[in-house]
Motif scaffolding. Sequence first.
Motif, PDB file in Angstrom:
ATOM      1  N   UNK A 183       0.860  -1.189   0.000  1.00  0.00           N
ATOM      2  CA  UNK A 183       0.000   0.000   0.000  1.00  0.00           C
ATOM      3  C   UNK A 183       0.896   1.239   0.000  1.00  0.00           C
ATOM      4  N   UNK A 184       0.827   2.050  -1.055  1.00  0.00           N
ATOM      5  CA  UNK A 184       1.758   3.186  -1.149  1.00  0.00           C
ATOM      6  C   UNK A 184       1.531   4.222  -0.051  1.00  0.00           C
ATOM      7  N   UNK A 185       2.613   4.522   0.630  1.00  0.00           N
ATOM      8  CA  UNK A 185       2.591   5.574   1.650  1.00  0.00           C
ATOM      9  C   UNK A 185       3.572   6.696   1.324  1.00  0.00           C
ATOM     10  N   UNK A 270       7.579   3.919  -2.005  1.00  0.00           N
ATOM     11  CA  UNK A 270       6.606   2.884  -2.355  1.00  0.00           C
ATOM     12  C   UNK A 270       6.023   3.090  -3.744  1.00  0.00           C
ATOM     13  N   UNK A 271       5.998   4.326  -4.191  1.00  0.00           N
ATOM     14  CA  UNK A 271       5.407   4.650  -5.500  1.00  0.00           C
ATOM     15  C   UNK A 271       6.234   5.752  -6.151  1.00  0.00           C
ATOM     16  N   UNK A 309       8.171  -3.580  -9.505  1.00  0.00           N
ATOM     17  CA  UNK A 309       7.239  -4.713  -9.564  1.00  0.00           C
ATOM     18  C   UNK A 309       7.740  -5.889  -8.730  1.00  0.00           C
ATOM     19  N   UNK A 310       9.043  -6.120  -8.725  1.00  0.00           N
ATOM     20  CA  UNK A 310       9.597  -7.236  -7.954  1.00  0.00           C
ATOM     21  C   UNK A 310       9.360  -7.074  -6.463  1.00  0.00           C
ATOM     22  N   UNK A 311       9.166  -5.848  -6.014  1.00  0.00           N
ATOM     23  CA  UNK A 311       8.962  -5.583  -4.587  1.00  0.00           C
ATOM     24  C   UNK A 311       7.510  -5.263  -4.252  1.00  0.00           C
ATOM     25  N   UNK A 312       6.629  -5.430  -5.220  1.00  0.00           N
ATOM     26  CA  UNK A 312       5.216  -5.165  -4.985  1.00  0.00           C
ATOM     27  C   UNK A 312       4.876  -3.693  -4.977  1.00  0.00           C
ATOM     28  N   UNK A 372      -3.713   9.455  -9.275  1.00  0.00           N
ATOM     29  CA  UNK A 372      -3.997   8.324 -10.137  1.00  0.00           C
ATOM     30  C   UNK A 372      -3.852   6.992  -9.393  1.00  0.00           C
ATOM     31  N   UNK A 373      -2.845   6.918  -8.519  1.00  0.00           N
ATOM     32  CA  UNK A 373      -2.597   5.672  -7.786  1.00  0.00           C
ATOM     33  C   UNK A 373      -3.678   5.382  -6.773  1.00  0.00           C
ATOM     34  N   UNK A 374      -4.151   6.405  -6.061  1.00  0.00           N
ATOM     35  CA  UNK A 374      -5.142   6.203  -5.022  1.00  0.00           C
ATOM     36  C   UNK A 374      -6.552   6.025  -5.586  1.00  0.00           C
ATOM     37  N   UNK A 375      -6.775   6.527  -6.795  1.00  0.00           N
ATOM     38  CA  UNK A 375      -8.096   6.399  -7.393  1.00  0.00           C
ATOM     39  C   UNK A 375      -8.250   5.111  -8.194  1.00  0.00           C
TER      40      UNK A 375
END
Length: 376
Positions: A183-185, A270-271, A309-312, A372-375
């Motif tokens: 979950x991006x923080x 994270x993002x 991507x390898x780290x989710x 964009x990521x949260x929506x």
Amino acid sequence: MTVMMHRAVVYRAYPTREQAALIERTCGCARFLYNRMLADKIAHYRETGEMLRVTPARYKREFPWLKEVDSFALCNAQLNLDAAYRNFFRRVKAGEKPGFPKYKAKHRSRCCYKTNFVNGNIRFEGDGRYLRLPKLGSVRVRQKREIDPSWRIKSVTVEHTRSGRFEVSVLFEFETQEPERVEPESFVGLDYSSHDLYVTSDGERPGYPRCFRRTEWKLAREQRKLSRMQKGSANWGKQKARVARIHEKTRNQRKDFHHKAANGLVERYDCVCVEDLDMSGMSRSLKLGKSTMDNGFGMFRALLSYKLEDRGKRLVTVGRLFPSSQLCHECGYRFSGTKDLSVREWTCPSCGRTHDRDVNAARNIRDEGMRLALSA
């Protein structure tokens, strides 16, 4: 959840003189078969209007010397030609202007071939110091990393580079747990920079060392020597390899910097939010073309994508029409004066805040990417 993944590991190879000659012959046979099959397909279509379906076995009867090399190299040459045709028709259906499959020139195409793993014909021997390949036997290789014993070999690509080195790229297949989605923080925005590669929304600049610019004078000197030599002579071949070694060193320096910079971003955030830029169009610019080709931002973006991507984690791409450089990060005022690339700092007429052009753009990219990521 278990997923199947693939990893390619490149090894430096040290073949004997006989093995090197066989590698050259195999590459030549694969190139010959590709060109011959392409010519026959074109001629057959002109005569009948239908697509010709052939296999390497037909040509082995006509040219018995094709039996001396690895049969998988010839099969992969056929598969490459079929893939070229599929890409051609796919682009035609998409309304693009595709390039028809072309012949492979002896002195301009890559000297490489691909072979596949079947019934243990490819394996490491001698504590990983040797790699056994079909027809070649045991080839000495230098291993830079330990490979998990559970990894299975899928295929190997053998290449004789223009600088004179021999390399083998081994494709491994293995099962692993699918990375858990994070979950991006923590978010960061990257604004493209010709000189520094990128500028983050935190104001950090990686300071790209401009690998090509530093060796440009040396490359120009060696290319002048090459231009004065008789084409095809022994000295011409040696000098051509010197020029190729300069290009190879520059490429390796750039790739090393990209990997280290991408690893630093992946570990901290994270993002990562980037802009969708037309790098191909920018590289054709008279003023920015050389710097764009030098820093290789498109390749850096590809590295960053698979490492996240390898780290989710996620890489969010902001549309290229988003006016990141024109918007004031504080109040949202749109200032059209930043369309001039020479404007590096500007003051917002609405709120009076002074902005650094790149940092302000990176912050706008971060905010848009966060939205964009949260929506999603």
